[in-house]
Design a protein around this motif. Structure first.
Motif, PDB file in Angstrom:
ATOM      1  N   ALA A 108     -29.629  16.797  13.403  1.00  0.00           N
ATOM      2  CA  ALA A 108     -28.617  16.232  14.294  1.00  0.00           C
ATOM      3  C   ALA A 108     -27.553  15.497  13.483  1.00  0.00           C
ATOM      4  O   ALA A 108     -26.351  15.605  13.755  1.00  0.00           O
ATOM      5  CB  ALA A 108     -29.272  15.284  15.306  1.00  0.00           C
ATOM      6  N   ILE A 109     -27.999  14.756  12.467  1.00  0.00           N
ATOM      7  CA  ILE A 109     -27.068  14.039  11.581  1.00  0.00           C
ATOM      8  C   ILE A 109     -26.192  15.019  10.807  1.00  0.00           C
ATOM      9  O   ILE A 109     -24.972  14.857  10.712  1.00  0.00           O
ATOM     10  CB  ILE A 109     -27.859  13.140  10.609  1.00  0.00           C
ATOM     11  CG1 ILE A 109     -28.538  11.995  11.360  1.00  0.00           C
ATOM     12  CG2 ILE A 109     -26.945  12.591   9.501  1.00  0.00           C
ATOM     13  CD1 ILE A 109     -29.613  11.272  10.556  1.00  0.00           C
ATOM     14  N   ALA A 110     -26.808  16.056  10.242  1.00  0.00           N
ATOM     15  CA  ALA A 110     -26.077  17.006   9.390  1.00  0.00           C
ATOM     16  C   ALA A 110     -25.068  17.835  10.177  1.00  0.00           C
ATOM     17  O   ALA A 110     -24.048  18.263   9.613  1.00  0.00           O
ATOM     18  CB  ALA A 110     -27.071  17.932   8.683  1.00  0.00           C
ATOM     19  N   LEU A 111     -25.323  18.061  11.451  1.00  0.00           N
ATOM     20  CA  LEU A 111     -24.412  18.889  12.246  1.00  0.00           C
ATOM     21  C   LEU A 111     -23.131  18.145  12.637  1.00  0.00           C
ATOM     22  O   LEU A 111     -22.098  18.776  12.883  1.00  0.00           O
ATOM     23  CB  LEU A 111     -25.109  19.396  13.511  1.00  0.00           C
ATOM     24  CG  LEU A 111     -26.122  20.520  13.321  1.00  0.00           C
ATOM     25  CD1 LEU A 111     -26.845  20.818  14.625  1.00  0.00           C
ATOM     26  CD2 LEU A 111     -25.445  21.786  12.786  1.00  0.00           C
ATOM     27  N   VAL A 112     -23.189  16.822  12.680  1.00  0.00           N
ATOM     28  CA  VAL A 112     -22.020  16.051  13.122  1.00  0.00           C
ATOM     29  C   VAL A 112     -20.785  16.316  12.261  1.00  0.00           C
ATOM     30  O   VAL A 112     -19.692  16.548  12.800  1.00  0.00           O
ATOM     31  CB  VAL A 112     -22.349  14.541  13.177  1.00  0.00           C
ATOM     32  CG1 VAL A 112     -21.084  13.718  13.414  1.00  0.00           C
ATOM     33  CG2 VAL A 112     -23.366  14.266  14.277  1.00  0.00           C
ATOM     34  N   PRO A 113     -20.875  16.305  10.906  1.00  0.00           N
ATOM     35  CA  PRO A 113     -19.682  16.630  10.120  1.00  0.00           C
ATOM     36  C   PRO A 113     -19.122  18.022  10.425  1.00  0.00           C
ATOM     37  O   PRO A 113     -17.891  18.210  10.422  1.00  0.00           O
ATOM     38  CB  PRO A 113     -20.182  16.551   8.672  1.00  0.00           C
ATOM     39  CG  PRO A 113     -21.357  15.645   8.728  1.00  0.00           C
ATOM     40  CD  PRO A 113     -22.008  15.928  10.041  1.00  0.00           C
TER      41      PRO A 113
END
Length: 326
Positions: free
Chosen positions: A188-193
């Motif tokens: 979820a964190i990695a997809l934000v960028p």
């Protein structure tokens, strides 16, 4: 992006989150009923043995819910199903299907080895080739170099890069799925960028699809945080690896995938280093691989592992975002 498109994105994300919160309890009960439970390896951590029987294949929910919602929105909203989103959806569902077959063999056939490694790699490789050919028909073989702000045409070598991205990323994400909440939170964190890159690059279709997946993972995490009531299984981890690799490819952020997803890279590198060193010296560098198990063996509890790894993931995501927009 106009106001109506922004409202559409927000409403779609909230719909996905709401559906996940409604569907997950029923899915957990159903998987319990049909005895689709996790079986921990004999050589695994003793603290994980109590997880035997926890329902697996939870990845089905966060694959199907955002995919179906996106397709429905594509029929009635400005967000269309195009080549970019088509490739991402095919990668998401395709690698998820490989994981489902693997989980099915483990859970139903009671074969804890699952798919033979050679067969699994062959299936992953075929999909990587298909996605390269699809994308090559509509895009270039150039790779953008952050900091230098230059694009280099790799020619045929671009195929090697794409092949490595898909096969390595799916396996890296799969290895990271070993502690409650770790893999889903990191993804979820990695997809934000990549959501932000898609918006900045003027491809809102991709931004919307990835945002739906982020919110699906948030809904899943409610039931996956320690103590987890459900696991994603290979169904979910392979799907997520394929998704983020496809997103990096269509957004031409192939190199930043390494930076943003560096925690996944570290996990797979720890396994490679451990195996290689042990074969040569019969000694171990890490107490246990992948890396998150090393820290568990060092005395960290699962919540501390997740908290610290998520923090590292956030720092990597921020660094990748900075490199991508500087």
């Amino acid at each position: 992006m106009n106001v109506s498109s922004a409202l559409c994105m927000i409403s779609g994300a909230l719909i996905v989150l709401g559906l996940m919160l409604q569907i997950m309890p029923a899915l957990i009960r159903y998987l319990h009923k049909i005895k689709f439970g996790q079986t921990e390896r004999d050589e695994g951590l003793e603290s994980h043995k109590k997880k035997n029987g926890t329902p697996t294949m939870g990845g089905l929910a966060f694959i199907l819910v955002p995919s179906i919602v996106y397709v429905l929105f594509a029929l009635f909203s400005p967000f269309r199903l195009d080549m970019n989103t088509g490739i991402i959806l095919l990668a998401y569902i395709g690698y998820g299907l490989i994981g489902f077959i693997d989980d099915y063999i483990i859970v139903v056939k009671k074969n804890n080895e699952g798919l033979k490694p050679g067969v699994k790699f062959a299936m992953q490789s075929v999909l990587a080739i298909v996605f390269f050919l699809l994308y090559r028909s509509v895009s270039s073989t150039g790779v953008w170099i952050p900091i230098l702000d230059k694009t280099i045409d790799l020619g045929f070598l671009y195929f090697i890069l794409v092949f490595f991205m898909f096969t390595a990323e799916t396996n890296a994400v799969n290895l990271t799925d070993g502690v409650d909440g770790l893999c889903a939170g990191l993804m979820a964190i990695a997809l934000v960028p990549f959501v932000l890159f898609a918006m900045l690059e003027g491809v809102p279709n991709v931004a919307f699809l990835l945002l739906l997946v982020v919110f699906a993972l948030l809904g899943y995490l409610v039931y996956n945080l320690h103590p987890a009531r459900i696991f994603m299984g290979d169904t979910g981890s392979l799907a997520l690896g394929g998704l983020i690799a496809a997103a990096a490819m269509v957004l031409k952020q192939e190199l930043l995938l390494i930076v943003i997803g560096f925690v996944f890279v570290a996990e797979v590198l720890s396994v490679i280093i451990q195996v290689t060193h042990f074969k040569r010296t019969k000694k171990r560098i890490f107490l246990m691989a992948p890396l998150h198990h090393h820290f568990e063996k060092s005395g960290w509890d699962e919540n501390k592992v997740v908290r610290n790894f998520w923090t590292a993931g956030i720092l990597c995501a921020l660094l990748g975002l900075w490199l991508g927009v500087m």
